[in-house]
Design a protein around this motif. Structure first.
Motif, PDB file in Angstrom:
ATOM      1  N   GLY A 345       0.811  -1.210   0.000  1.00  0.00           N
ATOM      2  CA  GLY A 345       0.000   0.000   0.000  1.00  0.00           C
ATOM      3  C   GLY A 345       0.843   1.257   0.000  1.00  0.00           C
ATOM      4  N   TYR A 346       0.276   2.317   0.534  1.00  0.00           N
ATOM      5  CA  TYR A 346       0.947   3.615   0.522  1.00  0.00           C
ATOM      6  C   TYR A 346       2.123   3.622   1.500  1.00  0.00           C
ATOM      7  N   LEU A 347       3.323   3.891   0.956  1.00  0.00           N
ATOM      8  CA  LEU A 347       4.533   4.013   1.767  1.00  0.00           C
ATOM      9  C   LEU A 347       5.259   5.276   1.315  1.00  0.00           C
ATOM     10  N   PRO A 348       5.306   6.310   2.163  1.00  0.00           N
ATOM     11  CA  PRO A 348       5.890   7.595   1.743  1.00  0.00           C
ATOM     12  C   PRO A 348       7.360   7.509   1.373  1.00  0.00           C
ATOM     13  N   HIS A 349       8.085   6.530   1.941  1.00  0.00           N
ATOM     14  CA  HIS A 349       9.523   6.465   1.705  1.00  0.00           C
ATOM     15  C   HIS A 349       9.854   6.330   0.223  1.00  0.00           C
ATOM     16  N   GLY A 350       9.074   5.539  -0.494  1.00  0.00           N
ATOM     17  CA  GLY A 350       9.342   5.349  -1.915  1.00  0.00           C
ATOM     18  C   GLY A 350       9.235   6.646  -2.697  1.00  0.00           C
ATOM     19  N   TYR A 351       8.241   7.469  -2.368  1.00  0.00           N
ATOM     20  CA  TYR A 351       8.087   8.753  -3.048  1.00  0.00           C
ATOM     21  C   TYR A 351       9.233   9.701  -2.710  1.00  0.00           C
ATOM     22  N   GLU A 352       9.651   9.692  -1.448  1.00  0.00           N
ATOM     23  CA  GLU A 352      10.756  10.563  -1.056  1.00  0.00           C
ATOM     24  C   GLU A 352      12.051  10.175  -1.776  1.00  0.00           C
ATOM     25  N   GLN A 353      12.296   8.864  -1.916  1.00  0.00           N
ATOM     26  CA  GLN A 353      13.491   8.414  -2.622  1.00  0.00           C
ATOM     27  C   GLN A 353      13.458   8.838  -4.085  1.00  0.00           C
ATOM     28  N   LEU A 354      12.307   8.686  -4.722  1.00  0.00           N
ATOM     29  CA  LEU A 354      12.204   9.050  -6.136  1.00  0.00           C
ATOM     30  C   LEU A 354      12.346  10.554  -6.326  1.00  0.00           C
ATOM     31  N   ALA A 355      11.710  11.325  -5.455  1.00  0.00           N
ATOM     32  CA  ALA A 355      11.842  12.780  -5.550  1.00  0.00           C
ATOM     33  C   ALA A 355      13.292  13.216  -5.342  1.00  0.00           C
ATOM     34  N   ALA A 356      13.969  12.593  -4.382  1.00  0.00           N
ATOM     35  CA  ALA A 356      15.374  12.939  -4.124  1.00  0.00           C
ATOM     36  C   ALA A 356      16.250  12.600  -5.323  1.00  0.00           C
ATOM     37  N   ALA A 357      15.951  11.486  -6.004  1.00  0.00           N
ATOM     38  CA  ALA A 357      16.726  11.110  -7.188  1.00  0.00           C
ATOM     39  C   ALA A 357      16.578  12.161  -8.279  1.00  0.00           C
ATOM     40  N   TYR A 358      15.368  12.689  -8.460  1.00  0.00           N
ATOM     41  CA  TYR A 358      15.174  13.743  -9.454  1.00  0.00           C
ATOM     42  C   TYR A 358      15.877  15.034  -9.050  1.00  0.00           C
ATOM     43  N   LEU A 359      15.857  15.358  -7.765  1.00  0.00           N
ATOM     44  CA  LEU A 359      16.525  16.574  -7.311  1.00  0.00           C
ATOM     45  C   LEU A 359      18.028  16.490  -7.516  1.00  0.00           C
ATOM     46  N   ARG A 360      18.593  15.283  -7.350  1.00  0.00           N
ATOM     47  CA  ARG A 360      20.044  15.129  -7.521  1.00  0.00           C
ATOM     48  C   ARG A 360      20.496  15.403  -8.954  1.00  0.00           C
ATOM     49  N   GLN A 371       6.209  14.556  -5.477  1.00  0.00           N
ATOM     50  CA  GLN A 371       5.689  14.960  -4.170  1.00  0.00           C
ATOM     51  C   GLN A 371       4.178  15.180  -4.218  1.00  0.00           C
ATOM     52  N   LEU A 372       3.701  15.728  -5.319  1.00  0.00           N
ATOM     53  CA  LEU A 372       2.264  15.930  -5.467  1.00  0.00           C
ATOM     54  C   LEU A 372       1.546  14.584  -5.545  1.00  0.00           C
ATOM     55  N   ALA A 373       2.142  13.631  -6.284  1.00  0.00           N
ATOM     56  CA  ALA A 373       1.548  12.292  -6.369  1.00  0.00           C
ATOM     57  C   ALA A 373       1.538  11.618  -4.998  1.00  0.00           C
ATOM     58  N   LYS A 374       2.573  11.855  -4.211  1.00  0.00           N
ATOM     59  CA  LYS A 374       2.618  11.288  -2.854  1.00  0.00           C
ATOM     60  C   LYS A 374       1.448  11.785  -2.006  1.00  0.00           C
ATOM     61  N   LEU A 375       1.177  13.099  -2.067  1.00  0.00           N
ATOM     62  CA  LEU A 375       0.099  13.666  -1.264  1.00  0.00           C
ATOM     63  C   LEU A 375      -1.267  13.190  -1.756  1.00  0.00           C
ATOM     64  N   ARG A 376      -1.412  13.010  -3.057  1.00  0.00           N
ATOM     65  CA  ARG A 376      -2.667  12.482  -3.588  1.00  0.00           C
ATOM     66  C   ARG A 376      -2.889  11.050  -3.112  1.00  0.00           C
ATOM     67  N   ALA A 485      -1.032  26.486   4.666  1.00  0.00           N
ATOM     68  CA  ALA A 485      -0.652  25.079   4.832  1.00  0.00           C
ATOM     69  C   ALA A 485       0.318  24.640   3.742  1.00  0.00           C
ATOM     70  N   GLY A 486       0.041  25.057   2.513  1.00  0.00           N
ATOM     71  CA  GLY A 486       0.924  24.664   1.420  1.00  0.00           C
ATOM     72  C   GLY A 486       2.304  25.270   1.540  1.00  0.00           C
ATOM     73  N   VAL A 487       2.341  26.576   1.888  1.00  0.00           N
ATOM     74  CA  VAL A 487       3.647  27.233   2.046  1.00  0.00           C
ATOM     75  C   VAL A 487       4.418  26.618   3.197  1.00  0.00           C
ATOM     76  N   THR A 488       3.728  26.334   4.304  1.00  0.00           N
ATOM     77  CA  THR A 488       4.391  25.718   5.454  1.00  0.00           C
ATOM     78  C   THR A 488       4.979  24.360   5.073  1.00  0.00           C
ATOM     79  N   ARG A 489       4.228  23.549   4.326  1.00  0.00           N
ATOM     80  CA  ARG A 489       4.716  22.235   3.908  1.00  0.00           C
ATOM     81  C   ARG A 489       5.947  22.370   3.021  1.00  0.00           C
ATOM     82  N   THR A 490       5.916  23.329   2.097  1.00  0.00           N
ATOM     83  CA  THR A 490       7.043  23.528   1.207  1.00  0.00           C
ATOM     84  C   THR A 490       8.284  23.969   1.962  1.00  0.00           C
ATOM     85  N   VAL A 491       8.113  24.947   2.894  1.00  0.00           N
ATOM     86  CA  VAL A 491       9.254  25.440   3.661  1.00  0.00           C
ATOM     87  C   VAL A 491       9.845  24.320   4.530  1.00  0.00           C
ATOM     88  N   ASN A 492       8.990  23.537   5.184  1.00  0.00           N
ATOM     89  CA  ASN A 492       9.458  22.458   6.027  1.00  0.00           C
ATOM     90  C   ASN A 492      10.233  21.430   5.194  1.00  0.00           C
TER      91      ASN A 492
END
Length: 494
Positions: A345-360, A371-376, A485-492
C-alpha cells in the motif's frame, strides 16, 4: 580392508591401466578417445580397452612412486572409470585431470586437499566434495552430472569453471549444486550453466566476479538460486538468465554490478527476485520482459539503480529501498506507476526516494510531480473529512507546489465580486460617514481576512448580495488557510 584401500599390484593391471600407470610419474597425457568430438555420454558402452578402475587411480594419486626430475600428474581423457574413487581426507600434491571421462560412481573428495581438479566434459552420477581444498582452479566446463554436486564449504584458491555444465539430479529434494559457505579466490565462471534444482550460494565468498550469463536455472515454485549473505567482490552477471523459481539474495553484498539485463525471471504468484537488505554497487534491470512474479527490494542499499519501468511486474516490495541515482532518466509519469505497484500500500519512503533522485539530477519539475503524487496517494488513506481538506488544498494551491493557483482563484473571485457589487452598490450604514464605495476594494475586504480597506465595515449588502459576501468571506479564509498550509509544507520540506 576395502578394495579401494589396497595397494594395487602392477601385475594385475589391464593394458589400459598400465598405460595410465606408466604415464603418471612423467605427467604424460593419456587419451583414449576415438575422436576429439566424441561424447562422454556414451561411456557406458566403452569396452575394456579404455576402462580404468577407480582403485588404480586412487593408488596413483595417493601411493604411486615418483621419478626424480619429473613432475607427476594425472592427465586422462576418454576413459570409463569403474568403481568408487574415494580420496576423502587425502592429500594429493599433483594435478588431477579426468576430462571427457565416464564415471559409474560418485567420486568422494570430501575434505581432500588437491593441487588442481579438472573434470571437463566428463559424465558423472554426482560429486561429493564438500570442504575440499584446491590450491588452484576447479574446471567443470561442459561436465554433466546426473546427481547433486556438493561443494559446500570448499576452499578454491583459483577460479571455478562451470561454463556449459549440466546438473540434473533425478529429484530436487536436495540442492542440485551446493556451494554454500565456499570460498573462491578468483572468478566463478558459469555462462550457460543448466541446473534442475536449487543452486545454493548462501554464505559463499567470491574474490572475483560471478558470471551466469545465459544460464537456465529450473526449480519451479521454489528457490532456483539461493545467494543469501553471498559476498562478491566483483560483478554478478546474470544476463539472459532464465529462471523457473525465485532468486534469493537477502543480505548479499555485491561490490560491483548485479546485472539482470535481458533476464527472464518467472515464479508466478510469488516472489521472483528476493533481494531485501542487500548491498549492491549497481543493479541493472533492463531490456527484458516484465518479471513474472513479485520483486522484493525492501531495505536494499543500491548506489546506482538502472531500472526500466517495463521490466517491473504488477507487484513490488520497495519499503526502505535506498538508491543514490536512478537511470535512465525518465519523466515522473513513467516512474510513478512503480510506486503504485507497492504490495504493502501507501509508503511515503518510496516517493521521497524518487523525488530525491530527481533533485540530484536537477529535475525540479519531476520532483514536484512526485511529491504531489505522494500527497494524492496519502489522501486516499484519510477519512472523508481529511480527503475533503486535501482536495481543497490541491484545487487551491496544488498542496503548495502550484502557488499560482491561489492567484488564479483570488483574481477570479475578485472579478466576480467586483462585477456583482459594481452593478448593485450596497447601502451605506452611515451615509454621512461612509467613504465612496469601490466594488474592487469592497470585494478585497471580503476576501482578505487580515487586510482592511475600510469598505466592508461601511456598507451592508442585502439579499443574495449579502449571501455572496458571506461566500466570499468563507472562500477568503479557506484560500488563506490552504495557502498557509501549502507554504508551510514547502518550507518544512526545504
Amino acid at each position: 580392508m576395502t578394495p579401494e584401500s589396497r595397494l594395487v599390484d602392477i601385475s594385475d593391471l589391464t593394458p589400459a591401466e598400465l598405460r595410465v600407470w606408466r604415464a603418471f610419474p612423467r605427467g604424460t597425457a593419456v587419451d583414449f578417445r576415438a575422436a576429439d568430438d566424441e561424447e562422454a555420454a556414451q561411456g557406458a558402452s566403452w569396452g575394456a580397452e579404455r576402462t580404468v578402475r577407480a582403485a588404480v587411480l586412487r593408488a596413483l594419486l595417493l601411493n604411486a612412486s615418483l621419478e626424480d626430475g619429473e613432475i607427476p600428474a594425472l592427465h586422462l581423457e576418454g576413459a570409463r572409470v569403474t568403481g568408487l574413487l574415494n580420496v576423502q581426507y587425502g592429500t594429493i600434491d599433483h594435478a588431477v585431470e579426468l576430462s571427457n571421462c565416464f564415471f559409474d560412481s560418485v567420486p568422494l573428495l570430501y575434505a581432500a586437499r588437491l593441487r588442481q581438479l579438472n573434470l571437463t566434459g566428463s559424465v558423472l552420477p554426482g560429486l561429493a566434495a564438500a570442504t575440499v581444498q584446491v590450491e588452484g582452479m576447479v574446471q567443470l566446463t561442459g561436465t554433466q552430472f546426473f546427481g547433486p554436486v556438493r561443494l559446500g564449504g570448499a576452499e578454491i584458491g583459483g577460479a571455478l569453471f562451470l561454463d556449459g555444465c549440466v546438473i540434473a539430479p533425478p529429484d530436487t529434494v536436495w540442492p542440485a549444486l551446493r556451494l554454500g559457505y565456499a570460498t573462491i579466490g578468483d572468478n566463478l565462471w558459469a555462462p550457460g550453466l543448466r541446473t534442475h534444482g536449487e543452486v545454493r550460494l548462501s554464505g559463499a565468498s567470491v574474490a572475483g566476479s560471478i558470471t551466469l550469463n545465459d544460464a537456465w536455472l529450473s526449480h519451479p515454485g521454489s528457490v532456483a538460486l539461493d545467494g543469501q549473505t553471498l559476498v562478491v567482490e566483483g560483478d554478478f552477471h546474470l544476463r539472459r538468465v532464465r529462471t523457473q523459481g525465485w532468486i534469493g539474495l537477502r543480505g548479499a553484498r555485491v561490490t560491483g554490478r548485479l546485472d539482470l539485463s535481458y533476464a527472464r525471471l518467472s515464479n508466478p504468484g510469488e516472489a521472483a527476485l528476493r533481494a531485501s537488505s542487500c548491498t549492491l554497487g549497481e543493479l541493472w534491470l533492463r531490456k527484458g520482459p516484465a518479471i513474472d512474479g513479485v520483486v522484493n527490494l525492501r531495505h536494499a542499499q543500491i548506489d546506482v539503480l538502472l531500472l526500466e519501468p517495463e521490466v517491473l511486474p504488477n507487484e513490488v516490495l520497495l519499503n526502505g529501498l535506498a538508491y543514490g541515482s536512478l537511470t535512465p532518466h525518465e519523466p515522473a509519469e513513467r516512474r510513478l506507476p512503480m510506486l503504485d505497484k507497492e504490495r504493502e500500500g501507501y509508503l511515503p519512503h518510496g516517493y521521497e526516494q524518487l523525488a530525491a533522485a530527481y533533485l540530484r539530477v536537477g529535475d525540479d519539475h519531476a520532483a514536484r510531480a512526485v511529491q504531489l503524487a505522494k500527497l494524492r496517494r496519502h489522501r486516499r488513506t484519510l477519512p472523508w473529512y481529511g480527503r475533503v481538506w486535501g482536495l481543497l488544498q490541491e484545487v487551491t494551491v496544488g498542496y503548495g507546489f502550484r502557488p499560482m493557483l491561489a492567484c488564479v482563484w483570488l483574481l477570479s473571485l475578485l472579478a466576480a465580486g467586483s462585477a456583482a457589487y459594481g452593478l448593485h452598490h450596497p447601502r451605506a450604514l452611515k451615509a454621512d460617514e461612509a467613504p465612496d464605495f469601490n466594488p474592487v476594494f469592497f470585494t478585497l475586504d471580503l476576501l482578505l481576512p487580515v487586510i482592511s480597506f475600510g469598505q466592508e465595515g461601511a456598507f451592508a449588502p442585502q439579499g443574495w448580495y449579502q449571501a455572496l459576501s458571506y461566500a466570499l468571506v468563507i472562500a477568503g479564509w479557506l484560500l488563506a488557510t490552504a495557502v498557509f498550509a501549502g507554504v508551510t509544507r514547502t518550507v518544512n520540506r526545504q
